[in-house]
Design a protein around this motif. Structure first.
Motif, short mmCIF file in Angstrom:
data_model
loop_
_atom_site.label_atom_id
_atom_site.label_comp_id
_atom_site.label_asym_id
_atom_site.label_seq_id
_atom_site.Cartn_x
_atom_site.Cartn_y
_atom_site.Cartn_z
N LEU A 52 57.37 17.34 2.57
CA LEU A 52 56.60 17.03 1.36
C LEU A 52 57.32 17.51 0.11
O LEU A 52 57.34 16.82 -0.92
CB LEU A 52 55.21 17.67 1.46
N ASP A 54 60.49 17.81 -0.23
CA ASP A 54 61.61 16.90 -0.46
C ASP A 54 61.13 15.59 -1.09
O ASP A 54 61.79 15.04 -1.98
CB ASP A 54 62.33 16.61 0.87
N CYS A 55 59.98 15.09 -0.63
CA CYS A 55 59.43 13.86 -1.20
C CYS A 55 59.09 14.04 -2.67
O CYS A 55 59.38 13.18 -3.51
CB CYS A 55 58.20 13.42 -0.41
N LYS A 58 62.37 14.32 -4.65
CA LYS A 58 63.02 13.02 -4.79
C LYS A 58 62.21 12.10 -5.71
O LYS A 58 62.78 11.34 -6.52
CB LYS A 58 63.16 12.37 -3.40
N SER A 59 60.89 12.16 -5.60
CA SER A 59 60.05 11.34 -6.47
C SER A 59 60.24 11.71 -7.93
O SER A 59 60.29 10.84 -8.80
CB SER A 59 58.58 11.49 -6.07
N GLN A 87 56.45 5.21 -3.25
CA GLN A 87 56.51 5.23 -1.79
C GLN A 87 56.52 6.66 -1.27
O GLN A 87 56.02 6.94 -0.18
CB GLN A 87 57.77 4.49 -1.32
N LEU A 88 57.06 7.58 -2.06
CA LEU A 88 57.13 8.99 -1.65
C LEU A 88 55.89 9.77 -2.06
O LEU A 88 55.41 10.62 -1.33
CB LEU A 88 58.38 9.65 -2.26
N THR A 89 55.36 9.47 -3.25
CA THR A 89 54.17 10.17 -3.76
C THR A 89 53.17 9.13 -4.26
O THR A 89 53.06 8.89 -5.47
CB THR A 89 54.55 11.14 -4.89
#
Length: 261
Positions: A52, A54-55, A58-59, A87-89
């Motif tokens: 999470l 990392d998401c 990256k987001s 897509q990530l958050t």
């Protein structure tokens, strides 16, 4: 011939010390197994937290890249970055709000309204999201809905001068103009109907005036049919007008007069 007897119980010949050692080792193995299970759960939970994180990281990178692209008017590329970030958050209301702003810049009002509504659903306490939603609704001509969205934004952040002086003031001005235009249209329609009714007068063919006129015309026609006139020129050139009566059908002597035609 071999004789059969009762089967001895398992462990009958196992010594007591050996049995106690076995039980102790089994207990140790059980504790180790429980510790391994707990460690596995903790490890899985930690891996999920790391994923999470990392998401989110990256987001955020994608969000910042999209913001830089949008500032340089590279709107389509910015939308691609923000879609990847969503897509990530998917619960990030800020991404939807930023998308709505860019879509309005591209004059895509329906997607802009949808994106702003998604932002409001994910964060109803965001005055930015309500302000952007109001602007998108205003772009669609939904003035009443836009005014409501601006009012909600001001309810959350009452000291925002931008919403007071620009957004809400402009929306109310447009609403007044819309009302004035509707009033003028209704008045023009009513006036047109009145003119149509006036252009087709309602004659009363049984009124006393009409009856009197018809009677006078009938009497005049009757008098003209009873007395007929003719113009006669004599041989000497004398012109004479002669009235013929219905009861005096005799005509002058044709040797003396020439009938004028």
């Amino acid at each position: 011939m071999a004789s059969f007897g009762w089967k001895r119980k398992i462990g009958e010949k196992v010594s007591k010390a050996t049995s106690q050692q076995f039980e102790a080792e089994a207990a140790d193995d059980k504790d180790l197994g429980e510790d391994d299970d707990a460690n596995w759960v903790l490890a899985a939970k930690r891996r999920k937290e790391v994923l999470l994180e990392d998401c989110v990281r990256k987001s955020k990178e994608l969000k910042d890249e999209g913001a830089n692209l949008a500032e340089n008017r590279r709107y389509r590329e910015a939308l691609v970055k923000w879609d990847e970030a969503l897509q990530l958050t998917p619960e990030d209301a800020t991404l939807y709000e930023m998308k709505s702003q860019v879509l309005m810049s591209l004059h895509e009002m329906f997607p802009a309204v949808h994106a702003a509504e998604m932002a409001v659903q994910r964060n109803p306490r965001s005055w930015d999201a309500w302000q952007t939603l109001g602007r998108a609704q205003l772009g669609l001509g939904e003035i009443a809905l836009a005014i409501r969205s601006f009012q909600v934004s001001l309810h959350i952040f009452p000291m925002n001068p931008e919403v007071w002086k620009e957004d809400l003031s402009w929306a109310r001005k447009l609403q007044e103009q819309q009302k004035a235009t509707k009033t003028e249209s209704v008045q023009a329609l009513v006036k047109g109907k009145e003119l149509e009714q006036e252009s087709i007068p309602d004659y009363d063919f049984e009124s006393d005036e009409i009856v009197a006129v018809c009677a006078a015309i009938a009497e005049k026609e009757k008098a003209l049919s009873a007395a007929k006139t003719m113009v006669i020129v004599s041989a000497s050139g004398t012109v004479e007008t002669v009235t013929e009566q219905d009861n005096c059908p005799a005509t002058p002597d044709e040797t003396l007069f020439i009938r004028a035609r």
